[in-house]
Design an enzyme around this catalytic site. Structure first.
Site, PDB file in Angstrom:
ATOM      1  N   ALA B  14      81.106  41.136  -1.819  1.00 15.86           N
ATOM      2  CA  ALA B  14      82.030  41.517  -1.074  1.00 15.86           C
ATOM      3  C   ALA B  14      81.509  41.369   0.579  1.00 15.86           C
ATOM      4  CB  ALA B  14      82.600  42.815  -1.227  1.00 15.86           C
ATOM      5  N   SER B  15      80.336  41.212   0.834  1.00 18.95           N
ATOM      6  CA  SER B  15      79.765  41.094   1.834  1.00 18.95           C
ATOM      7  C   SER B  15      79.596  39.657   2.529  1.00 18.95           C
ATOM      8  CB  SER B  15      78.379  42.054   1.924  1.00 18.95           C
ATOM      9  OG  SER B  15      77.599  41.512   2.933  1.00 18.95           O
ATOM     10  N   PRO B  16      80.179  39.422   3.635  1.00 19.77           N
ATOM     11  CA  PRO B  16      79.814  38.068   3.949  1.00 19.77           C
ATOM     12  C   PRO B  16      78.795  37.996   4.777  1.00 19.77           C
ATOM     13  CG  PRO B  16      81.353  39.185   5.483  1.00 19.77           C
ATOM     14  CD  PRO B  16      81.310  40.162   4.579  1.00 19.77           C
TER      15      PRO B  16
END
Lengths: 222, 222
Positions: B14-16
Site C-alpha cells: 500500500a506504500s508507494p
C-alpha cells in the site's frame, strides 16, 4: 553563455536538517551553475501555517532522527552535536530572535556573504556549541565571529526587532508557505520559468537531475 | 571470502515509497555483497503501534508527495501511476489481505523468487493498474502473472486467511516496530553484529556508505 538557475534556500537555524541542506547547497554553489538566494525564514510559522506537527510528537521518530542525524553528520562532514536539552532549545527558547537578526543582516547587506557567515555561526552556536541564540549578546557574538564590524553589529541590534524586520521575516515565511512548505529546508529551483520545490536535505540527487546538474555526493570538491 | 551482509526489507504494497525502495534494493542485490530478506509486513499495524499519523493528514504534505513521487518515479524508472481514489484504495480497502497473501507465499516458498514476483505484481496492481488487491480473485490474478501454478495458488488461497498466517504477519509487523519503525520501507542492515536501520527510499547513498558498498544511483546497471 547560459544564465544561472536561481535556487532559493528557505531555512531556520533551529532545524538540524536545515543545517545539512545549507552546507551542501553552499558547497555546490561553486560547482553547479546556480545563483543561490538565502531565504532565512521562521520554521514555527511554517509549522503553524501548514498544520504540520513536529516529528518530536512521535517517540520512534525522535529515536530514528537521532541516529539518522549522527550518520548524516559524519557522511556530510558537518560538525553537529546534540544540545543537552533539545526540547528547551528548539521549542521553548526557539529561533525567532535569531531569524529576525538574519533578516536584518540580509536587509543591510549588498550580497550574500554576511548572511551566509552569520547563519553558519548561529547553526554552530545551537548545533555544536550548545549556546544561546535568543539574547542580543549571543547574536552579537555570532556576528563578531562572522567578521562583522562593531558599527555594523550596533546597527543590526537596533534594527532586528523593528516592525519592518518582523514584517519582512513574516513575509519570507509566507513565501515559503506559498511554495507549499510544511517544514525546512525547502529548496526552490527556478527552471524554465517553473518553480521546482524540494523539501529536506535528502533530495539533492533528484534535484541535480531536475536542474540538469550532476550530484557528486555531499562533498563535491573532495 | 567475505560472507554476505544480511539486509532485511520491511514493506507494504500500500506504500508507494515502499515500491521505490523495493525496486532499488532488488536492483542492488546483484551489485552489492548482500543477502536480501523480504519482510512483508502491515503498515497499518506499524502506524498504530508507533502512534504515527499518515502524511495525508497535512494537505501541503499530500501535494508535495504527489510531486515528489512523480519525479522519483521518472528518476527511479518505476512505472507508478496514482490510483483514481487513493484514500479509498489505501485507507478504506487497505492491504491486509494482500500482506497476508504475501506472508503465505513466503511461508510456502523455499527461497525469495516468488515473494519478490508476487509483491511486484501487487505493487503494479495498486500503483499502476488501479486494480483491487483485497479479493481472492485479485490475489490469484497477481499470482498467475507472477508465474505461480494453479495448484500453488489454490493452496495459498486456503492458507492466507488462517490464524497461523495472521499471526505470522503480526509477528513480522512487530519485528519492524521492535526495530523502531514508524513507517515503510524500513531497511535493516546487519553489519558487524549490529543492526543499522534506515527509513524511507531516500537513504540508499548513506546506507551504501555505512555497509561499505557504493551508491551508483537508482539504476546501478545502466
Amino acid at each position: 553563455m547560459t544564465s544561472k538557475k536561481v535556487v532559493e534556500l528557505f531555512y531556520d537555524v533551529a532545524s538540524p536538517y536545515s543545517w545539512l541542506g545549507f552546507e551542501v547547497i553552499c558547497r555546490y554553489r561553486n560547482v553547479w551553475n546556480i545563483d543561490l538566494k538565502f531565504r532565512p525564514a521562521f520554521l514555527g510559522g511554517v509549522m503553524k501555517g501548514s498544520g504540520n506537527k513536529s516529528p518530536a510528537m512521535v517517540q520512534k521518530k525522535v529515536l530514528y532522527m537521532d541516529k539518522d542525524l549522527s550518520r548524516l553528520r559524519d557522511y556530510f562532514n558537518v560538525p553537529m552535536q546534540h544540545p543537552a536539552d533539545p526540547i528547551g532549545v528548539i521549542f521553548n527558547k526557539g529561533s525567532l530572535p535569531a531569524m529576525r537578526f538574519l533578516t536584518a543582516v540580509q536587509e543591510r547587506e549588498d550580497g550574500n556573504t554576511k548572511v551566509e557567515q552569520v547563519s553558519r555561526e548561529l547553526f554552530l552556536r545551537i548545533w555544536n556549541e550548545d549556546k544561546d541564540i535568543t539574547e542580543p549578546g549571543s547574536l552579537s557574538e555570532a556576528a563578531v565571529k562572522a567578521g562583522l564590524s562593531e558599527s555594523e553589529i550596533k546597527e543590526l541590534l537596533e534594527l532586528y526587532t523593528s516592525p519592518k524586520m518582523k514584517d519582512k521575516l513574516r513575509s519570507t515565511t509566507q513565501d515559503a508557505l506559498d511554495y507549499g512548505a510544511f517544514g525546512f529546508p525547502l529548496l526552490v529551483c527556478h527552471v524554465n520559468s517553473k518553480a521546482e520545490v524540494f523539501f529536506g536535505s535528502d533530495r539533492f540527487e533528484l534535484m541535480a537531475h531536475c536542474i540538469g546538474e550532476k550530484w557528486l555526493g555531499p562533498q563535491p570538491e573532495k
